[in-house]
Enzyme design. Structure first.
Site, PDB file in Angstrom:
ATOM      1  N   ARG A  70       0.976  -1.322   0.037  1.00 12.00           N
ATOM      2  CA  ARG A  70       0.002  -0.109  -0.108  1.00 12.00           C
ATOM      3  C   ARG A  70       0.662   1.219   0.107  1.00 12.00           C
ATOM      4  O   ARG A  70       0.648   2.266  -0.478  1.00 12.00           O
ATOM      5  CB  ARG A  70      -1.037  -0.030   1.241  1.00 12.00           C
ATOM      6  CG  ARG A  70      -1.808  -0.950   1.028  1.00 12.00           C
ATOM      7  CD  ARG A  70      -2.685  -1.057   2.269  1.00 12.00           C
ATOM      8  NE  ARG A  70      -3.874  -0.102   2.172  1.00 12.00           N
ATOM      9  CZ  ARG A  70      -4.553   0.354   3.164  1.00 12.00           C
ATOM     10  NH1 ARG A  70      -4.535  -0.159   4.248  1.00 12.00           N
ATOM     11  NH2 ARG A  70      -5.713   1.256   2.991  1.00 12.00           N
ATOM     12  N   ASN A 102      -8.023   9.359   5.572  1.00 14.55           N
ATOM     13  CA  ASN A 102      -7.231   8.499   4.821  1.00 14.55           C
ATOM     14  C   ASN A 102      -5.765   8.455   5.137  1.00 14.55           C
ATOM     15  O   ASN A 102      -5.174   9.291   6.180  1.00 14.55           O
ATOM     16  CB  ASN A 102      -6.999   9.149   3.513  1.00 14.55           C
ATOM     17  CG  ASN A 102      -8.240   9.193   2.463  1.00 14.55           C
ATOM     18  OD1 ASN A 102      -9.171   8.309   2.993  1.00 14.55           O
ATOM     19  ND2 ASN A 102      -8.422   9.782   1.398  1.00 14.55           N
ATOM     20  N   HIS A 119      -6.936   8.604  11.144  1.00 15.27           N
ATOM     21  CA  HIS A 119      -6.526   7.474  11.303  1.00 15.27           C
ATOM     22  C   HIS A 119      -4.850   7.012  10.949  1.00 15.27           C
ATOM     23  O   HIS A 119      -4.696   6.073  10.551  1.00 15.27           O
ATOM     24  CB  HIS A 119      -7.387   6.478  10.349  1.00 15.27           C
ATOM     25  CG  HIS A 119      -8.675   6.536  10.463  1.00 15.27           C
ATOM     26  ND1 HIS A 119      -9.903   6.241   9.673  1.00 15.27           N
ATOM     27  CD2 HIS A 119      -9.295   6.536  11.853  1.00 15.27           C
ATOM     28  CE1 HIS A 119     -11.030   6.269  10.264  1.00 15.27           C
ATOM     29  NE2 HIS A 119     -10.668   6.691  11.389  1.00 15.27           N
TER      30      HIS A 119
HETATM   31  P1  NAD Z   1     -14.838   3.668   1.957  1.00 13.27           P
HETATM   32  O1  NAD Z   1     -13.850   2.863   1.152  1.00 13.27           O
HETATM   33  O2  NAD Z   1     -15.772   3.008   2.998  1.00 13.27           O
HETATM   34  O3  NAD Z   1     -15.884   4.355   1.062  1.00 13.27           O
HETATM   35  C1  NAD Z   1     -15.393   5.127  -0.049  1.00 13.27           C
HETATM   36  C2  NAD Z   1     -16.565   6.115  -0.481  1.00 13.27           C
HETATM   37  O4  NAD Z   1     -16.233   6.759  -1.419  1.00 13.27           O
HETATM   38  C3  NAD Z   1     -17.943   5.423  -0.932  1.00 13.27           C
HETATM   39  O5  NAD Z   1     -19.084   6.124  -0.290  1.00 13.27           O
HETATM   40  C4  NAD Z   1     -17.876   5.668  -2.125  1.00 13.27           C
HETATM   41  O6  NAD Z   1     -19.244   5.877  -2.842  1.00 13.27           O
HETATM   42  C5  NAD Z   1     -17.183   6.826  -2.531  1.00 13.27           C
HETATM   43  N1  NAD Z   1     -16.312   7.215  -3.792  1.00 13.27           N
HETATM   44  C6  NAD Z   1     -15.670   6.382  -4.304  1.00 13.27           C
HETATM   45  N2  NAD Z   1     -15.123   6.671  -5.506  1.00 13.27           N
HETATM   46  C7  NAD Z   1     -15.359   8.150  -5.707  1.00 13.27           C
HETATM   47  C8  NAD Z   1     -15.326   9.479  -6.072  1.00 13.27           C
HETATM   48  N3  NAD Z   1     -14.459   9.189  -7.377  1.00 13.27           N
HETATM   49  N4  NAD Z   1     -15.527  10.503  -5.945  1.00 13.27           N
HETATM   50  C9  NAD Z   1     -16.545  10.488  -4.945  1.00 13.27           C
HETATM   51  N5  NAD Z   1     -17.004   9.588  -4.135  1.00 13.27           N
HETATM   52  C10 NAD Z   1     -16.352   8.369  -4.277  1.00 13.27           C
HETATM   53  O7  NAD Z   1     -13.871   4.527   2.774  1.00 13.27           O
HETATM   54  P2  NAD Z   1     -13.996   5.289   4.190  1.00 13.27           P
HETATM   55  O8  NAD Z   1     -15.477   5.990   4.244  1.00 13.27           O
HETATM   56  O9  NAD Z   1     -12.778   6.533   4.028  1.00 13.27           O
HETATM   57  O10 NAD Z   1     -13.904   4.355   5.305  1.00 13.27           O
HETATM   58  C11 NAD Z   1     -13.031   3.296   5.327  1.00 13.27           C
HETATM   59  C12 NAD Z   1     -11.468   3.442   5.963  1.00 13.27           C
HETATM   60  O11 NAD Z   1     -10.617   3.001   4.948  1.00 13.27           O
HETATM   61  C13 NAD Z   1     -11.098   4.616   6.483  1.00 13.27           C
HETATM   62  O12 NAD Z   1     -10.740   4.452   7.979  1.00 13.27           O
HETATM   63  C14 NAD Z   1      -9.654   4.936   5.787  1.00 13.27           C
HETATM   64  O13 NAD Z   1      -8.708   4.965   6.586  1.00 13.27           O
HETATM   65  C15 NAD Z   1      -9.497   3.456   4.866  1.00 13.27           C
HETATM   66  N6  NAD Z   1      -8.773   3.724   3.634  1.00 13.27           N
HETATM   67  C16 NAD Z   1      -8.120   4.786   3.209  1.00 13.27           C
HETATM   68  C17 NAD Z   1      -7.384   4.868   1.737  1.00 13.27           C
HETATM   69  C18 NAD Z   1      -6.452   5.946   1.632  1.00 13.27           C
HETATM   70  O14 NAD Z   1      -5.972   6.138   2.307  1.00 13.27           O
HETATM   71  N7  NAD Z   1      -6.675   6.334   0.414  1.00 13.27           N
HETATM   72  C19 NAD Z   1      -7.847   3.560   1.144  1.00 13.27           C
HETATM   73  C20 NAD Z   1      -8.904   2.599   1.467  1.00 13.27           C
HETATM   74  C21 NAD Z   1      -9.327   2.362   2.593  1.00 13.27           C
END
Ligand code: NAD
Ligand code: ZN
Length: 259
Positions: A70, A102, A119
Protein backbone atom coordinates in the site's frame (compact mmCIF):
# COMPACT_ATOMS: atom_id res chain seq x y z
CA UNK A 1 -32.58 25.95 -6.62
CA UNK A 2 -30.42 22.88 -7.22
CA UNK A 3 -28.16 21.53 -4.46
CA UNK A 4 -25.16 22.77 -6.51
CA UNK A 5 -26.59 26.31 -6.51
CA UNK A 6 -27.33 26.09 -2.78
CA UNK A 7 -23.81 24.78 -2.13
CA UNK A 8 -22.31 27.66 -4.10
CA UNK A 9 -24.40 30.15 -2.13
CA UNK A 10 -23.35 28.62 1.21
CA UNK A 11 -19.66 28.64 0.24
CA UNK A 12 -19.85 32.28 -0.87
CA UNK A 13 -20.94 33.30 2.61
CA UNK A 14 -18.52 30.99 4.43
CA UNK A 15 -15.33 32.10 6.15
CA UNK A 16 -14.36 28.78 7.73
CA UNK A 17 -14.52 25.64 5.63
CA UNK A 18 -13.59 22.09 6.61
CA UNK A 19 -13.07 19.29 4.10
CA UNK A 20 -13.80 15.89 5.66
CA UNK A 21 -12.43 13.20 3.37
CA UNK A 22 -12.48 9.42 2.95
CA UNK A 23 -11.02 6.86 0.58
CA UNK A 24 -13.27 8.07 -2.29
CA UNK A 25 -11.23 11.28 -2.73
CA UNK A 26 -8.13 9.21 -3.52
CA UNK A 27 -9.93 6.68 -5.75
CA UNK A 28 -9.32 8.79 -8.87
CA UNK A 29 -5.62 8.84 -7.99
CA UNK A 30 -5.67 5.05 -8.39
CA UNK A 31 -5.72 4.13 -4.68
CA UNK A 32 -8.41 1.50 -4.14
CA UNK A 33 -11.12 2.14 -1.51
CA UNK A 34 -12.05 -0.55 1.00
CA UNK A 35 -15.13 -1.36 -1.03
CA UNK A 36 -12.98 -2.25 -4.04
CA UNK A 37 -12.02 -5.90 -4.19
CA UNK A 38 -8.54 -6.79 -2.97
CA UNK A 39 -6.33 -8.59 -5.43
CA UNK A 40 -3.69 -11.31 -5.37
CA UNK A 41 -3.00 -13.09 -2.12
CA UNK A 42 -5.20 -10.67 -0.24
CA UNK A 43 -8.35 -11.38 -2.21
CA UNK A 44 -9.43 -13.97 0.31
CA UNK A 45 -9.21 -11.42 3.13
CA UNK A 46 -11.33 -8.42 3.91
CA UNK A 47 -9.78 -5.30 5.48
CA UNK A 48 -11.36 -6.11 8.84
CA UNK A 49 -9.23 -9.27 8.85
CA UNK A 50 -5.98 -7.57 7.86
CA UNK A 51 -6.32 -4.35 9.81
CA UNK A 52 -6.37 -5.56 13.39
CA UNK A 53 -3.78 -6.12 16.10
CA UNK A 54 -4.82 -9.78 16.32
CA UNK A 55 -4.23 -10.29 12.57
CA UNK A 56 -0.75 -8.83 13.02
CA UNK A 57 -0.05 -11.11 15.99
CA UNK A 58 -1.23 -14.18 14.07
CA UNK A 59 0.43 -13.39 10.76
CA UNK A 60 2.80 -10.40 10.91
CA UNK A 61 4.40 -11.15 7.52
CA UNK A 62 1.04 -11.12 5.74
CA UNK A 63 0.05 -7.76 7.28
CA UNK A 64 3.53 -6.22 6.77
CA UNK A 65 3.61 -7.30 3.11
CA UNK A 66 0.20 -5.71 2.57
CA UNK A 67 1.35 -2.51 4.28
CA UNK A 68 4.51 -2.22 2.15
CA UNK A 69 2.42 -2.80 -0.95
CA UNK A 70 0.00 0.00 0.00
CA UNK A 71 2.91 2.38 0.74
CA UNK A 72 4.26 1.61 -2.69
CA UNK A 73 0.87 2.22 -4.35
CA UNK A 74 0.61 5.62 -2.63
CA UNK A 75 4.16 6.61 -3.58
CA UNK A 76 3.28 5.90 -7.24
CA UNK A 77 0.10 8.03 -7.09
CA UNK A 78 -0.42 11.76 -7.52
CA UNK A 79 -2.95 14.06 -5.87
CA UNK A 80 -5.96 14.75 -8.12
CA UNK A 81 -7.95 17.96 -8.61
CA UNK A 82 -10.21 17.09 -5.66
CA UNK A 83 -7.19 17.14 -3.33
CA UNK A 84 -6.17 20.50 -4.83
CA UNK A 85 -9.58 22.03 -4.14
CA UNK A 86 -8.78 22.74 -0.46
CA UNK A 87 -5.62 24.82 -1.11
CA UNK A 88 -7.43 26.44 -4.05
CA UNK A 89 -10.23 27.56 -1.76
CA UNK A 90 -7.71 28.82 0.80
CA UNK A 91 -6.39 31.22 -1.86
CA UNK A 92 -9.71 33.13 -1.66
CA UNK A 93 -8.85 34.14 1.92
CA UNK A 94 -11.12 31.61 3.63
CA UNK A 95 -9.81 29.54 6.54
CA UNK A 96 -9.61 26.00 5.18
CA UNK A 97 -8.74 22.81 7.05
CA UNK A 98 -8.81 19.13 6.10
CA UNK A 99 -9.84 16.27 8.36
CA UNK A 100 -9.07 12.99 6.64
CA UNK A 101 -9.67 9.33 7.37
CA UNK A 102 -7.12 8.53 4.69
CA UNK A 103 -3.70 7.18 5.52
CA UNK A 104 -2.15 8.37 2.26
CA UNK A 105 -0.32 11.73 2.00
CA UNK A 106 -2.08 13.12 -1.07
CA UNK A 107 -3.58 16.12 0.80
CA UNK A 108 -0.07 17.07 1.96
CA UNK A 109 1.32 16.67 -1.53
CA UNK A 110 -1.49 18.89 -2.90
CA UNK A 111 -0.22 21.67 -0.62
CA UNK A 112 -2.87 21.64 2.15
CA UNK A 113 -1.51 23.30 5.25
CA UNK A 114 -3.89 22.29 8.03
CA UNK A 115 -4.55 18.53 8.02
CA UNK A 116 -5.79 16.22 10.76
CA UNK A 117 -5.16 12.51 10.08
CA UNK A 118 -7.80 10.71 12.14
CA UNK A 119 -6.50 7.26 11.21
CA UNK A 120 -2.74 7.86 11.18
CA UNK A 121 -0.46 7.62 8.19
CA UNK A 122 1.24 5.00 6.03
CA UNK A 123 4.39 7.10 5.80
CA UNK A 124 6.09 6.02 9.01
CA UNK A 125 5.92 2.77 10.97
CA UNK A 126 6.03 2.34 14.74
CA UNK A 127 6.93 -0.46 17.14
CA UNK A 128 4.17 -2.95 17.96
CA UNK A 129 5.64 -3.45 21.46
CA UNK A 130 6.91 -0.05 22.68
CA UNK A 131 4.91 2.16 20.24
CA UNK A 132 7.90 4.39 19.39
CA UNK A 133 8.09 5.72 15.83
CA UNK A 134 10.75 4.13 13.59
CA UNK A 135 12.46 4.72 10.25
CA UNK A 136 12.83 2.03 7.59
CA UNK A 137 16.19 1.51 5.91
CA UNK A 138 16.17 1.65 2.11
CA UNK A 139 16.36 -2.12 2.02
CA UNK A 140 13.45 -2.54 4.42
CA UNK A 141 11.32 -0.08 2.42
CA UNK A 142 11.97 -1.77 -0.93
CA UNK A 143 9.05 -2.38 -3.26
CA UNK A 144 7.41 -5.71 -2.47
CA UNK A 145 5.96 -8.16 -4.96
CA UNK A 146 2.18 -7.92 -4.87
CA UNK A 147 0.98 -10.49 -2.37
CA UNK A 148 4.42 -11.09 -0.85
CA UNK A 149 4.69 -12.13 2.80
CA UNK A 150 7.48 -10.08 4.41
CA UNK A 151 8.77 -10.44 7.94
CA UNK A 152 8.51 -7.00 9.64
CA UNK A 153 11.83 -5.37 10.64
CA UNK A 154 12.65 -5.14 14.35
CA UNK A 155 12.60 -2.06 16.61
CA UNK A 156 16.13 -0.79 17.30
CA UNK A 157 15.27 -0.09 20.92
CA UNK A 158 13.29 -3.09 22.16
CA UNK A 159 13.50 -5.62 19.31
CA UNK A 160 9.71 -5.61 18.95
CA UNK A 161 8.20 -5.96 15.47
CA UNK A 162 7.49 -2.81 13.46
CA UNK A 163 3.89 -2.20 12.41
CA UNK A 164 2.23 0.55 10.37
CA UNK A 165 1.35 3.69 12.37
CA UNK A 166 -2.26 3.56 11.22
CA UNK A 167 -5.37 3.08 13.33
CA UNK A 168 -6.57 -0.50 13.10
CA UNK A 169 -10.10 -1.64 13.86
CA UNK A 170 -10.90 -1.35 17.59
CA UNK A 171 -7.89 0.92 18.24
CA UNK A 172 -8.05 4.46 19.60
CA UNK A 173 -7.50 7.48 17.37
CA UNK A 174 -4.09 9.21 17.67
CA UNK A 175 -3.88 11.39 20.80
CA UNK A 176 -5.20 14.88 20.12
CA UNK A 177 -6.55 14.13 16.61
CA UNK A 178 -10.20 13.85 17.64
CA UNK A 179 -9.99 16.93 19.87
CA UNK A 180 -8.49 18.98 17.06
CA UNK A 181 -11.12 17.66 14.61
CA UNK A 182 -13.92 18.66 17.01
CA UNK A 183 -12.49 22.17 17.39
CA UNK A 184 -12.55 22.58 13.60
CA UNK A 185 -15.93 20.91 13.00
CA UNK A 186 -17.76 22.87 15.70
CA UNK A 187 -16.42 26.20 14.43
CA UNK A 188 -16.87 25.86 10.67
CA UNK A 189 -19.51 27.50 8.48
CA UNK A 190 -19.44 24.76 5.84
CA UNK A 191 -18.25 21.17 6.03
CA UNK A 192 -17.60 19.44 2.68
CA UNK A 193 -17.67 15.66 3.19
CA UNK A 194 -16.01 13.92 0.24
CA UNK A 195 -15.89 10.21 -0.68
CA UNK A 196 -16.70 8.59 2.62
CA UNK A 197 -19.19 5.79 3.20
CA UNK A 198 -19.82 6.94 6.76
CA UNK A 199 -19.47 3.58 8.45
CA UNK A 200 -16.17 3.81 10.34
CA UNK A 201 -16.79 5.23 13.83
CA UNK A 202 -16.29 7.70 15.43
CA UNK A 203 -15.27 9.56 12.22
CA UNK A 204 -18.64 8.82 10.62
CA UNK A 205 -20.33 11.11 13.19
CA UNK A 206 -18.51 14.19 11.91
CA UNK A 207 -21.16 15.43 9.42
CA UNK A 208 -23.87 15.13 12.10
CA UNK A 209 -21.73 17.00 14.64
CA UNK A 210 -21.18 19.81 12.10
CA UNK A 211 -24.94 20.01 11.41
CA UNK A 212 -25.72 20.10 15.13
CA UNK A 213 -23.25 22.99 15.52
CA UNK A 214 -25.11 24.95 12.82
CA UNK A 215 -22.88 24.38 9.77
CA UNK A 216 -24.08 23.58 6.27
CA UNK A 217 -22.89 20.12 5.17
CA UNK A 218 -22.16 19.47 1.50
CA UNK A 219 -21.73 15.76 0.65
CA UNK A 220 -19.81 14.75 -2.47
CA UNK A 221 -20.16 11.08 -3.38
CA UNK A 222 -21.02 8.71 -6.24
CA UNK A 223 -24.14 7.74 -4.31
CA UNK A 224 -26.61 9.55 -2.04
CA UNK A 225 -25.18 9.45 1.51
CA UNK A 226 -27.14 12.35 3.01
CA UNK A 227 -28.84 12.01 6.37
CA UNK A 228 -31.95 14.06 5.58
CA UNK A 229 -31.05 17.25 7.50
CA UNK A 230 -32.36 20.63 6.37
CA UNK A 231 -28.86 22.14 6.04
CA UNK A 232 -27.53 19.17 4.09
CA UNK A 233 -26.76 19.24 0.37
CA UNK A 234 -25.99 16.19 -1.76
CA UNK A 235 -23.79 16.57 -4.84
CA UNK A 236 -23.68 13.25 -6.67
CA UNK A 237 -20.75 12.52 -8.97
CA UNK A 238 -16.99 12.02 -9.05
CA UNK A 239 -15.12 14.13 -6.51
CA UNK A 240 -12.86 15.68 -9.19
CA UNK A 241 -15.80 16.73 -11.37
CA UNK A 242 -18.13 17.97 -8.61
CA UNK A 243 -15.48 19.90 -6.68
CA UNK A 244 -14.12 21.55 -9.83
CA UNK A 245 -17.62 22.77 -10.68
CA UNK A 246 -18.16 24.04 -7.13
CA UNK A 247 -14.79 25.78 -6.94
CA UNK A 248 -15.09 27.31 -10.43
CA UNK A 249 -18.28 29.01 -9.32
CA UNK A 250 -16.65 30.85 -6.42
CA UNK A 251 -12.98 31.09 -7.23
CA UNK A 252 -13.11 34.81 -8.05
CA UNK A 253 -15.06 35.58 -4.91
CA UNK A 254 -12.97 36.50 -1.89
CA UNK A 255 -14.10 35.44 1.56
CA UNK A 256 -16.80 37.69 3.05
CA UNK A 257 -15.20 40.87 4.39
CA UNK A 258 -11.91 40.24 2.53
CA UNK A 259 -12.80 41.63 -0.93
P1 NAD B 1 -14.91 3.58 2.03
O1 NAD B 1 -14.04 2.73 1.16
O2 NAD B 1 -15.74 2.94 3.05
O3 NAD B 1 -15.92 4.41 1.09
C1 NAD B 1 -15.51 5.13 -0.02
C2 NAD B 1 -16.66 6.07 -0.40
O4 NAD B 1 -16.21 6.88 -1.48
C3 NAD B 1 -17.92 5.35 -0.89
O5 NAD B 1 -19.04 5.96 -0.28
C4 NAD B 1 -17.93 5.59 -2.41
O6 NAD B 1 -19.24 5.70 -2.93
C5 NAD B 1 -17.19 6.91 -2.50
N1 NAD B 1 -16.45 7.12 -3.74
C6 NAD B 1 -15.70 6.20 -4.45
N2 NAD B 1 -15.13 6.79 -5.52
C7 NAD B 1 -15.49 8.10 -5.49
C8 NAD B 1 -15.20 9.24 -6.31
N3 NAD B 1 -14.42 9.14 -7.41
N4 NAD B 1 -15.75 10.42 -5.97
C9 NAD B 1 -16.56 10.56 -4.89
N5 NAD B 1 -16.86 9.52 -4.07
C10 NAD B 1 -16.33 8.31 -4.36
O7 NAD B 1 -13.95 4.68 2.66
P2 NAD B 1 -13.99 5.49 4.04
O8 NAD B 1 -15.37 6.03 4.26
O9 NAD B 1 -12.84 6.40 3.97
O10 NAD B 1 -13.76 4.46 5.23
C11 NAD B 1 -12.96 3.34 5.23
C12 NAD B 1 -11.58 3.39 5.89
O11 NAD B 1 -10.72 3.07 4.84
C13 NAD B 1 -11.01 4.66 6.44
O12 NAD B 1 -10.82 4.49 7.80
C14 NAD B 1 -9.62 4.82 5.77
O13 NAD B 1 -8.60 4.93 6.74
C15 NAD B 1 -9.43 3.55 5.03
N6 NAD B 1 -8.84 3.63 3.68
C16 NAD B 1 -8.01 4.64 3.31
C17 NAD B 1 -7.50 4.69 2.02
C18 NAD B 1 -6.56 5.83 1.66
O14 NAD B 1 -5.81 6.29 2.52
N7 NAD B 1 -6.57 6.32 0.42
C19 NAD B 1 -7.83 3.72 1.08
C20 NAD B 1 -8.69 2.67 1.48
C21 NAD B 1 -9.18 2.65 2.79
ZN1 ZN C 1 10.16 -1.03 20.40
Amino acid sequence: MSDMQKATAALRLANKVVFFTGAGISAESGIPTFRDKLTGLWKKYNPERLETASAFRENPSLVWGWYLWRRHQVSQSQPNSAHFSAPRLALTGRQVAVITQNIDDLHERAGCEEIVHLHGSLSQPKCFACHRGAELTLEEAQIPEEGAMIEPPRCKRCNGRLRPAVVWFRENLPAGAWKEAMRLVKNCDVLISVGTSGVVMPAANIPEIALAAGATVIHVNLIDVSLGGTKELMLIGKATVVLSELLNSIQHLAAPGKA
